[in-house]
Write a protein that holds these residues in place. Structure first.
Motif, PDB file in Angstrom:
ATOM      1  N   GLU A  57       0.829  -1.200   0.000  1.00 55.91           N
ATOM      2  CA  GLU A  57       0.000   0.000   0.000  1.00 55.91           C
ATOM      3  C   GLU A  57       0.864   1.252   0.000  1.00 55.91           C
ATOM      4  N   GLN A  58       2.032   1.180   0.635  1.00 55.24           N
ATOM      5  CA  GLN A  58       2.925   2.341   0.640  1.00 55.24           C
ATOM      6  C   GLN A  58       3.406   2.665  -0.778  1.00 55.24           C
ATOM      7  N   ILE A  59       3.732   1.603  -1.525  1.00 55.94           N
ATOM      8  CA  ILE A  59       4.180   1.814  -2.908  1.00 55.94           C
ATOM      9  C   ILE A  59       3.031   2.350  -3.758  1.00 55.94           C
ATOM     10  N   LEU A  60       1.841   1.733  -3.616  1.00 53.91           N
ATOM     11  CA  LEU A  60       0.686   2.167  -4.402  1.00 53.91           C
ATOM     12  C   LEU A  60       0.318   3.610  -4.070  1.00 53.91           C
ATOM     13  N   THR A  61       0.398   3.951  -2.777  1.00 56.66           N
ATOM     14  CA  THR A  61       0.067   5.324  -2.375  1.00 56.66           C
ATOM     15  C   THR A  61       1.072   6.313  -2.941  1.00 56.66           C
ATOM     16  N   THR A  62       2.349   5.924  -2.919  1.00 61.01           N
ATOM     17  CA  THR A  62       3.389   6.796  -3.467  1.00 61.01           C
ATOM     18  C   THR A  62       3.169   7.017  -4.967  1.00 61.01           C
ATOM     19  N   VAL A  63       2.858   5.921  -5.676  1.00 60.22           N
ATOM     20  CA  VAL A  63       2.599   6.031  -7.130  1.00 60.22           C
ATOM     21  C   VAL A  63       1.403   6.937  -7.385  1.00 60.22           C
ATOM     22  N   HIS A  65       0.210   9.274  -5.492  1.00 61.67           N
ATOM     23  CA  HIS A  65       0.526  10.659  -5.142  1.00 61.67           C
ATOM     24  C   HIS A  65       1.341  11.344  -6.243  1.00 61.67           C
ATOM     25  N   THR A  66       2.372  10.646  -6.721  1.00 63.08           N
ATOM     26  CA  THR A  66       3.208  11.242  -7.779  1.00 63.08           C
ATOM     27  C   THR A  66       2.425  11.404  -9.067  1.00 63.08           C
ATOM     28  N   LEU A  67       1.538  10.432  -9.340  1.00 59.23           N
ATOM     29  CA  LEU A  67       0.738  10.531 -10.567  1.00 59.23           C
ATOM     30  C   LEU A  67      -0.214  11.719 -10.488  1.00 59.23           C
ATOM     31  N   ASN A  68      -0.772  11.969  -9.327  1.00 57.41           N
ATOM     32  CA  ASN A  68      -1.660  13.129  -9.143  1.00 57.41           C
ATOM     33  C   ASN A  68      -0.894  14.429  -9.359  1.00 57.41           C
ATOM     34  N   GLN A  69       0.367  14.471  -8.930  1.00 53.36           N
ATOM     35  CA  GLN A  69       1.168  15.665  -9.128  1.00 53.36           C
ATOM     36  C   GLN A  69       1.370  15.943 -10.620  1.00 53.36           C
ATOM     37  N   VAL A  70       1.613  14.853 -11.379  1.00 56.50           N
ATOM     38  CA  VAL A  70       1.787  15.010 -12.835  1.00 56.50           C
ATOM     39  C   VAL A  70       0.492  15.477 -13.474  1.00 56.50           C
ATOM     40  N   LEU A  95       7.030  17.294 -21.014  1.00 58.19           N
ATOM     41  CA  LEU A  95       6.114  16.268 -20.556  1.00 58.19           C
ATOM     42  C   LEU A  95       6.841  14.946 -20.315  1.00 58.19           C
ATOM     43  N   ARG A  96       7.777  14.623 -21.245  1.00 56.15           N
ATOM     44  CA  ARG A  96       8.522  13.371 -21.085  1.00 56.15           C
ATOM     45  C   ARG A  96       9.376  13.389 -19.811  1.00 56.15           C
ATOM     46  N   ASP A  97       9.949  14.579 -19.511  1.00 55.34           N
ATOM     47  CA  ASP A  97      10.733  14.685 -18.263  1.00 55.34           C
ATOM     48  C   ASP A  97       9.848  14.456 -17.035  1.00 55.34           C
ATOM     49  N   GLU A  98       8.637  14.988 -17.082  1.00 57.82           N
ATOM     50  CA  GLU A  98       7.715  14.782 -15.961  1.00 57.82           C
ATOM     51  C   GLU A  98       7.417  13.292 -15.754  1.00 57.82           C
ATOM     52  N   LEU A  99       7.200  12.574 -16.892  1.00 56.70           N
ATOM     53  CA  LEU A  99       6.861  11.162 -16.803  1.00 56.70           C
ATOM     54  C   LEU A  99       8.056  10.328 -16.332  1.00 56.70           C
ATOM     55  N   GLU A 185     -13.488  16.980 -16.837  1.00 55.92           N
ATOM     56  CA  GLU A 185     -14.542  16.857 -17.842  1.00 55.92           C
ATOM     57  C   GLU A 185     -15.385  15.615 -17.611  1.00 55.92           C
ATOM     58  N   ARG A 186     -16.648  15.722 -18.015  1.00 60.24           N
ATOM     59  CA  ARG A 186     -17.561  14.601 -17.817  1.00 60.24           C
ATOM     60  C   ARG A 186     -17.252  13.477 -18.788  1.00 60.24           C
ATOM     61  N   ASN A 187     -16.824  13.776 -19.997  1.00 60.29           N
ATOM     62  CA  ASN A 187     -16.498  12.770 -21.006  1.00 60.29           C
ATOM     63  C   ASN A 187     -15.007  12.833 -21.301  1.00 60.29           C
ATOM     64  N   PRO A 188     -14.201  12.122 -20.500  1.00 61.78           N
ATOM     65  CA  PRO A 188     -12.759  12.182 -20.724  1.00 61.78           C
ATOM     66  C   PRO A 188     -12.396  11.550 -22.067  1.00 61.78           C
ATOM     67  N   TYR A 189     -11.320  12.037 -22.682  1.00 62.80           N
ATOM     68  CA  TYR A 189     -10.892  11.547 -23.985  1.00 62.80           C
ATOM     69  C   TYR A 189      -9.460  11.011 -23.932  1.00 62.80           C
ATOM     70  N   GLY A 190      -8.916  10.875 -22.689  1.00 60.92           N
ATOM     71  CA  GLY A 190      -7.566  10.341 -22.580  1.00 60.92           C
ATOM     72  C   GLY A 190      -7.371   9.636 -21.235  1.00 60.92           C
ATOM     73  N   LEU A 191      -6.214   9.084 -21.108  1.00 59.65           N
ATOM     74  CA  LEU A 191      -5.903   8.441 -19.828  1.00 59.65           C
ATOM     75  C   LEU A 191      -4.391   8.425 -19.622  1.00 59.65           C
ATOM     76  N   ILE A 192      -4.015   8.261 -18.363  1.00 57.03           N
ATOM     77  CA  ILE A 192      -2.607   8.107 -17.997  1.00 57.03           C
ATOM     78  C   ILE A 192      -2.480   6.840 -17.176  1.00 57.03           C
ATOM     79  N   MET A 193      -1.482   6.020 -17.449  1.00 58.90           N
ATOM     80  CA  MET A 193      -1.312   4.719 -16.805  1.00 58.90           C
ATOM     81  C   MET A 193       0.102   4.639 -16.233  1.00 58.90           C
ATOM     82  N   ALA A 194       0.160   4.313 -14.910  1.00 61.21           N
ATOM     83  CA  ALA A 194       1.451   4.058 -14.246  1.00 61.21           C
ATOM     84  C   ALA A 194       1.591   2.553 -14.094  1.00 61.21           C
ATOM     85  N   ASN A 195       2.557   1.940 -14.770  1.00 56.05           N
ATOM     86  CA  ASN A 195       2.680   0.489 -14.844  1.00 56.05           C
ATOM     87  C   ASN A 195       3.814   0.000 -13.935  1.00 56.05           C
TER      88      ASN A 195
END
Length: 768
Positions: A57-63, A65-70, A95-99, A185-195
């Motif tokens: 859970e610590q790892i998932l929470t960290t991921v 949190h960082t994803l929300n910052q991005v 953007l690539r540096d952020e990711l 937005e109510r109808n999102p048109y994209g997504l971000i995935m942390a793998n």
């Protein structure tokens, strides 16, 4: 039937008594230990699952949190509204540096995928792609169209690798945190995935190949997220042989289940945040194996305890039987004789004790006769003054006269003598027999509560008469009537004339020898009054007791002790107390010299034993005894003893004490100067100097006019002021060196003594 000895019975009983508890303890220990192992293992597994959950859970929470910052960054917001053409190269780079910044060791991320379906582009580690041309376009589009805006899901790792680097995936499956964009937005048109590759979380399972237990993690659909075997990831939990997944309903629990025809203990914990299920399978066979080891250890220990307890039982039986064996030897009873008579040892001892009781009865009767003789001898010594006063009452109570001693208020001695045997039917050789007869008649005619046993001393029968009558006249009347009756009975029965002498009444048993002398003196007046008389000593000596001055030894001893202690006031008082009884006795002037000379001789003996020469107490020449005999008045004698003998000796003893006190105080001051920086106390000084602590306290105060604690505190403060003036030692170090537990206590004490703080004192003297 053969009769066993008591030793054999005790040994058998000891064996049984020691065996049963050991067997019970052994069985109980084995069962309890096996149960406790199961409980401890289950508890440990549960705690392990909770720990693994916390780590994951610590790892998932960290991921997250960082994803929300991005997501909330301006770069991402600007990028989601851009088609990302060639002209947007700088925006793409930011953007690539952020990711890439998200992909750290702590997050365990290997790839972050950003998809924009509206502008048809996709960004991941390998670069920028046109989304509709990506091989897994349909699968990723399905993720955009899913109902959940944010979720952790398990996806094939091949979805996130291009054809050029498809072999770079270490794990077949990845755990992805998916968030739809834009979030507002109510109808999102994209997504971000942390793998996160599922293999990278395998270390969190703490898998040990040597143990027979397994730990794995399931998602909410009971698919395997984490497993020590990579090939199992992504499959349903049934592939490991577990078919009781319907029991995984509560937040946590433990139960037994069959896995591949083997019984396992199952422990599970469901994560309250992600809903993942953490499972642990522990083989019951392995627990049983540990229990067997405990059983073997318990068996070996129980056998050892059995041997020890049986040995102790045998030794204890021998030890307890030894007094019985000793008794049998002392009674000269042999064990074979007991067995032949079919008896046990106690029956044989009982018979011997019965014989001893019979012998005791015979001895008591004989002893009673001897006791009467001893009592008669003691009374004879008491009447003759050969018994010490402090032992008289105690011995009388031992001889059975305690009731008389408590009841009597007044006593008198009665002495009886035969006047003459001439003209009677008795011969001179019959005197002892006649005195014995008179002795018996006294004991018959005078009630026992009113007398002591009568004794015969030099042809005189004497007894002590006592009464509870307080009135002196009533006592004398009763005593005179009793003696007259006694005289008449002896005259009537024995046809014998006797004379009776009666002492003055007295109240203390210590005057018994004086009363006996008074009775004898009364009988001497038969020369004038004739035979057959009953005469009281009161009629001869004007009612005064027989004079028998005793030297006051106890006062002399107290006086000697006071002189040695150099106590002037007590010595003077005891000298006066000594002379009062000496001069109050009615004696001739020559007789007074005897106790005075004896006192002077005792003083000279004390002087000599103490190493005091005569020149130290007497400067002139001549004999002290001659000076004493020339004195004529009591006042002169008392002053002479005080000024010439006692006071000079007191001065010498006082000087010796002063020298001793000075030496002791110097030693105590030396201890303070050398050990002031330790926890020095008065008791420590007493231990080192081998004196009593209270004695040292009084000596130190007498020599220094201050107490030990005050002197020690003053010396410590003097050293503190010296250090403050001459060194840079911090105040807290000075306080610690002077044994203060808290520097603030030292500062308060210093301010109370000097009026300023230690720091101010240092500044004042350093500046000057």
């Amino acid at each position: 039937m053969r009769s066993f000895s008591f030793l054999t019975k005790m040994t058998i009983f000891g064996f049984l008594l020691s065996t049963l508890p050991v067997l019970f303890i052994g069985i109980f220990s084995y069962v309890t230990a096996s149960s406790e192992i199961q409980k401890d293992v289950n508890k440990g597994k549960y705690q392990l699952l909770v720990q693994i959950n916390a780590n994951v859970e610590q790892i998932l929470t960290t991921v997250n949190h960082t994803l929300n910052q991005v997501i909330n960054s301006n770069v991402l917001k600007q990028t989601m509204n851009s088609p990302l053409n060639v002209s947007d190269f700088k925006l793409y780079g930011n953007l690539r540096d952020e990711l890439l910044h998200m992909q750290s060791f702590d997050t365990k991320l290997e790839d972050v995928v950003l998809i924009n379906n509206r502008h048809n582009w996709m960004i991941k580690n390998s670069g920028l792609y046109r989304f509709d041309q990506y091989p897994y376009h349909e699968q990723l589009t399905g993720l955009i169209d899913s109902k959940n805006d944010t979720s952790w899901v398990m996806n094939p790792s091949a979805w996130f690798y291009s054809e050029e680097s498809a072999d770079s995936s270490r794990c077949e499956y990845s755990i992805s945190l998916i968030k739809k964009l834009p979030v507002t937005e109510r109808n999102p048109y994209g997504l971000i995935m942390a793998n996160i590759p599922s293999c990278s979380l395998q270390a969190l399972l703490q898998y040990d190949p040597e143990q027979s237990d397994t730990t794995l993690v399931l998602d909410d659909k009971h698919h395997i997220l984490l497993h020590p075997d990579h090939s199992m990831i992504g499959k349903n939990v049934s592939v490991v042989g577990f078919d009781d997944d319907q029991k995984l309903t509560g937040p946590s629990g433990q139960f037994r289940s069959l896995l591949n025809q083997q019984e396992y203990s199952v422990t599970y914990y469901k994560s309250p945040s992600s809903g993942w299920i953490y499972l642990s399978f522990t083989s019951i066979a392995s627990l049983t194996k540990e229990s067997k080891k405990i059983g073997i250890y318990t068996l070996v220990l129980c056998l050892f305890m059995l041997l020890v307890t049986m040995l102790l039982a045998w030794l204890g039986s021998r030890k307890m039987y030894s007094p019985i064996e000793m008794l049998l030897k002392q009674m000269n009873v042999r064990t074979p004789e007991i067995r032949q008579k079919r008896k046990n040892e106690f029956q044989a001892i009982g018979e011997q004790i019965q014989q001893l009781f019979q012998s005791k009865t015979r001895l008591e009767s004989e002893l009673q006769q001897y006791l009467k003789q001893v009592r008669t001898l003691f009374l004879a010594k008491a009447f003759q003054g050969q018994v010490k006063n402090n032992e008289l009452t105690e011995q009388l109570e031992r001889f059975g006269y305690s009731e008389q001693l408590q009841a009597w208020d007044v006593m008198a001695a009665v002495t009886i003598q035969i006047d003459s045997l001439e003209g009677t039917r008795y011969e001179k050789q019959d005197t002892e027999l006649l005195l014995f007869a008179i002795h018996n008649m006294i004991e018959e005619l005078i009630p026992e509560p009113n007398r002591l046993g009568s004794v015969t001393i030099d042809h005189t029968v004497v007894t002590l008469f006592g009464s509870t009558s307080v009135e002196n006249v009533d006592f004398k009347t009763a005593l005179f009537e009793l003696t007259e009756h006694l005289q008449q009975q002896i005259q009537s029965l024995l046809e014998l004339t006797i004379s009776i002498g009666i002492s003055l009444p007295f109240e203390s048993m210590t005057q018994i020898s004086l009363a006996y002398q008074e009775g004898l003196d009364a009988l001497k007046h038969r020369l004038k009054l004739g035979e057959g008389i009953v005469i009281q000593y009161e009629n001869l000596n004007q009612g005064k007791h027989y004079l028998n001055i005793r030297y006051p030894n106890h006062l002399e001893n107290d006086l000697v002790d006071a002189i040695k202690l150099a106590d002037k006031e007590k010595s003077k008082e005891l000298l006066h107390c000594f002379l009062v009884p000496v001069f109050s006795a009615e004696m001739s002037p020559q007789d007074y010299h005897l106790p005075l000379v004896r006192l002077l001789n005792s003083m000279l003996v004390v002087k000599q034993e103490s190493g005091i020469s005569l020149n130290q107490i007497r400067q002139g020449k001549g004999s002290l005894f001659e000076e004493l005999l020339k004195l004529n008045t009591v006042k002169e004698i008392e002053d002479w003893f005080w000024n010439k003998v006692i006071q000079p000796m007191i001065h010498i003893f006082a000087d010796r004490q002063d020298a001793q006190y000075h030496n002791i105080s110097e030693k105590m001051i030396d201890l303070i100067h050398n050990h002031y920086d330790t926890d020095l106390s008065l008791e420590d000084c007493a231990t080192r100097l081998n004196y009593n602590a209270n004695y040292l306290s009084s000596v130190f105060r007498k020599e220094t006019n201050t107490s030990f604690s005050e002197y020690l505190a003053a010396y410590r403060f003097s050293m503190a002021k010296k250090w403050l003036r001459e060194t840079d030692t911090p105040v807290k170090d000075i306080a610690a060196r002077l044994c203060y537990n808290n520097p603030q206590n030292f500062i308060r004490s210093f301010r109370k003594l000097e009026g300023i703080t230690p720091g101010q004192y240092r500044e004042k003297h350093v500046s000057s």
